[in-house]
Scaffold this active site. Structure first.
Site, PDB file in Angstrom:
ATOM      1  N   ASP A 299     -29.586   8.284 -38.495  1.00  0.00           N
ATOM      2  CA  ASP A 299     -28.629   9.190 -39.137  1.00  0.00           C
ATOM      3  C   ASP A 299     -27.191   8.838 -38.741  1.00  0.00           C
ATOM      4  OD1 ASP A 299     -31.246  10.330 -38.952  1.00  0.00           O
ATOM      5  OD2 ASP A 299     -30.419  12.252 -39.573  1.00  0.00           O
TER       6      ASP A 299
ATOM      7  N   ASN B 237     -32.977  13.142 -46.083  1.00  0.00           N
ATOM      8  CA  ASN B 237     -33.087  14.466 -46.686  1.00  0.00           C
ATOM      9  C   ASN B 237     -31.731  15.038 -47.089  1.00  0.00           C
ATOM     10  OD1 ASN B 237     -32.659  14.801 -43.727  1.00  0.00           O
ATOM     11  ND2 ASN B 237     -32.689  16.974 -44.222  1.00  0.00           N
ATOM     12  N   HIS B 238     -30.642  14.546 -46.488  1.00  0.00           N
ATOM     13  CA  HIS B 238     -29.320  15.048 -46.856  1.00  0.00           C
ATOM     14  C   HIS B 238     -28.757  14.357 -48.095  1.00  0.00           C
ATOM     15  CE1 HIS B 238     -27.954  17.956 -43.768  1.00  0.00           C
ATOM     16  NE2 HIS B 238     -28.997  17.452 -43.128  1.00  0.00           N
TER      17      HIS B 238
END
Length: 710
Positions: free
Chosen positions: A288, A349-350
């Site tokens: 991330d 997921n973002h």
């Protein structure tokens, strides 16, 4: 260069005026008066003032600031001359940079007037270096405005500097004595020309960063173009406000770059296969990033840029929570276009409409692009839908954002009844290749639910594969599932992301992610790691974890034996957040659902969330790590138990709460009231069903008894 006499006299006169006030009036009255002067000048627009007026007002403002801040350092003539000479030397360095930039530029497509102005700009730069200016110019900043741009280096360029030290229509070489030795100036900030405009606010002086990117005229992205983009974006992040970003990176460039990247991404399968056989390669896996652009730049410089011998695999979550999601995306998309077989961008997921609307990226786009924000935002969403979901490296390493997934055939086409526990079976890579990834928001049910699994699932220390009933997206999977997946596909290693130090806080069963990575499962067939590459996370918010980021290095001959490199955060410019911290973080789930993980609703309107999805309330912020959840184990009638979700009640007693209750307690109370209402509703419903069932049984018994008697 000779310093203009009039300007220096103005400085001395203003300084004398202030110090006369100091001698004649009370110190506090003077500070109050200077504060008013400071505020008055800050609120002024200097656009239509000439050089002399701008100089005087800026100097007056800095002197007033010195009085307000109780700075009493003075400088003499020698100090002034030394500072000015240092400024001139820096101007010469900036001028050399300008000459190099202009020499690389193509003037093709410019009319004669613009070409002439650019050539004059180059002459001015040469003149500064030679200290024999070849042209006279009273407002060089207007020349830049006529040309339409100022390249990097103009921040400290001779054109900017000359607006500070020129007088009339000439630039004069040399430095001149301007005041007596005993004439003192209140100027800690007054003389700091070496940093360009220094702390002068944008409201006070026009922006001096007017460089912008142009799409290559032949649609051919080159290494030099990508490097220029990285350099310009780094400089822009430090020297300009977000509202000016659209001038540096025009919306048309975003459209062209995303189109070029999407034309490559759409041809890649859901799970890209990276073949490293017979080659001396390194593969860098990155977790991330969350809009932390400067940390990404450090990572690329520290690990080395993508090349023929170095491949990058990014595990998603490029945006949200950080201030520079656009910059992160643009750089990575540019590298993807330049080296499509050396840079692989997976989806996190973002990368969805829901998350970007809630966690800041949408607001970031609108802030930076204004009226064009909606079009740019939708363009990015279209790009998100094209991102692959996983990678297989050298036939032995599986990487993805969230983790493992179920079989597609095991997913019901309709939402299951709450009273029945659905069996969840581990999926295979063959099923992953069949997923329809072109959904801007992953579904929480239906035949394409595997997309949500890949992006949202999390490992657990408890064996088995089960739904995340709290979040309703993704799965929990245990060490046995990791072992089965690796063995089934003859793999040795899984590297996933999705969880940072916030998600691991309070979980003693797994690593805390403070070093950027964690070994979560270690079985006979291989290992599972979680990798997080956003140090000092999150960028905004009350709690910062002071964690390190990390990246993994895989290389021949054994790509299944990674080495992890942790790194601290890079220096970040100050910037306002794009995310509202009153809302809880969806990614802050602390515990496995088997350990009574807390899930909660917040006070945002339900229409903002997809059906069936509710964000979680972080009870850990209140020091509660065993908070009640919306799931309960009930007898299944056959000697076992089944996990059931507490249904939502149609009416919640006690809401709305009084307005004087502060967060986070307000959200906690709302959560508990809703949970109590749901439990009461479930008890009443089950009691009604039981009574109806008993009544039906009695009725059937009476009928049977009546038939037997007859």
């Amino acid at each position: 260069m000779e310093v203009p006499h009039q300007l220096l006299l103005d400085i001395v006169n203003v300084a004398h005026t202030f110090w006369a006030l100091v001698m004649d009036h009370h110190k506090e009255r003077i500070k109050s008066g200077c504060q008013k002067i400071l505020e008055g000048i800050n609120s002024m627009s200097l656009v239509n003032l000439d050089d002399q007026q701008v100089h005087s007002l800026v100097m007056m403002r800095e002197i007033a600031r010195g009085v307000v801040d109780d700075r009493d350092r003075k400088v003499t003539k020698n100090d002034v001359i030394t500072a000015l000479r240092h400024s001139i030397e820096k101007m010469a360095c900036s001028s050399r940079d300008i000459i190099q930039i202009l020499s690389r530029m193509s003037f093709e497509g410019l009319d004669d007037q613009r070409t002439h102005l650019l050539m004059r700009m180059k002459e001015i730069a040469h003149g500064i270096i030679d200290k024999q200016p070849r042209v006279a110019i009273s407002r060089p900043d207007l020349l830049a405005e006529q040309v339409g741009f100022v390249d990097e280096g103009m921040r400290d360029s001779p054109m900017v500097e000359s607006t500070k030290i020129s007088n009339g229509d000439a630039l004069i070489d040399g430095a001149q004595s301007m005041t007596n030795e005993d004439e003192l100036l209140d100027v800690e900030h007054v003389l700091r020309f070496e940093n360009g405009i220094d702390e002068v606010q944008e409201s006070l002086l026009p922006s001096c960063f007017d460089q912008f990117l142009l799409w290559p005229p032949d649609d051919c992205v080159t290494l030099e173009w990508v490097q220029d983009m990285m350099f310009i974006l780094e400089q822009a992040s430090q020297k300009m406000l977000p509202s000016g970003f659209g001038h540096v990176v025009p919306a048309i460039l975003v459209h062209k770059l995303t189109d070029a990247a999407c034309s490559i991404l759409c041809k890649e399968p859901n799970c890209v296969e990276i073949n490293c056989q017979g080659e001396d390669l390194r593969v860098i896996v990155v977790g991330d990033i969350h809009g932390q652009f400067h940390d990404l730049m450090f990572l690329l410089k520290h690990a080395g840029m993508p090349s023929e011998n170095q491949i990058y695999v990014f595990n998603g979550n490029y945006v949200d929570k950080g201030a520079w999601g656009i910059e992160v995306l643009l750089v990575l998309l540019a590298w993807k276009v330049l080296m499509p077989h050396r840079v692989y961008l997976l989806r996190g997921n973002h990368e969805s409409r829901y998350c970007t609307a809630k966690y800041g990226f949408k607001k970031e786009v609108w802030t930076k692009y204004g009226d064009q924000g909606e079009d740019v935002y939708n363009k990015f969403l279209e790009c998100f839908k094209e991102l692959p979901l996983a990678s297989i490296i050298d036939n032995c390493v599986y990487t993805t954002h969230g983790g493992l997934f179920r079989t597609i055939h095991a997913s019901p086409s309709q939402k299951p009844k709450r009273s029945k526990k659905q069996r969840v079976d581990l999926g295979s890579l063959a099923g992953l290749f069949e997923v329809k990834r072109a959904c801007v928001d992953p579904p929480y049910e239906g035949p394409n639910i595997l997309l949500s699994d890949v992006l949202w699932s999390k490992p657990s220390n408890r064996d088995g594969l089960r739904d995340n009933t709290g979040r309703k997206l993704g799965l929990w999977w245990g060490p046995d599932c990791t072992e089965a997946f690796l063995k089934q596909h003859n793999l040795k290693l899984i590297i996933r992301s999705h969880e940072g130090p916030d998600a691991r806080a309070g979980r003693d069963d797994f690593g805390d992610m403070l070093s950027g990575y964690s070994l979560d499962h270690d079985g006979e067939s291989g290992k599972l790691y979680t990798l997080f590459s956003a140090p000092d996370y999150p960028q905004f918010g009350e709690r910062r974890y002071n964690n390190e980021g990390a990246y993994a290095v895989l290389k021949s001959p054994d790509f299944a034996r990674p080495t992890f490199h942790s790194f601290k955060s890079a220096e970040r410019p100050m910037v306002d957040p794009y995310v509202d911290f009153d809302a809880s973080d969806m990614d802050s789930s602390k515990l496995d659902s088997s350990q009574s993980a807390s899930t909660s609703a917040i006070s945002d309107p339900q229409r903002f969330y997809p059906n069936g999805m509710r964000p979680e309330f972080d009870f850990a912020a209140l020091g509660i790590y065993n908070a009640p959840c919306w799931s309960v184990q009930l007898p299944d009638g056959s000697g076992g138990t089944q996990l059931m979700e507490v249904p939502r009640a149609p009416l919640v007693e006690g809401l709305p709460l009084p307005s004087n209750i502060q967060e986070p307690h307000k959200a906690a109370y709302e959560y508990l009231f809703e949970l109590v209402a749901g439990l009461k509703h479930m008890v009443v419903t089950r009691e009604s069903e039981n009574r109806a069932r008993v009544s039906a049984l009695r009725s059937r018994a009476k009928k049977r008894k009546g038939r037997s008697n007859s």
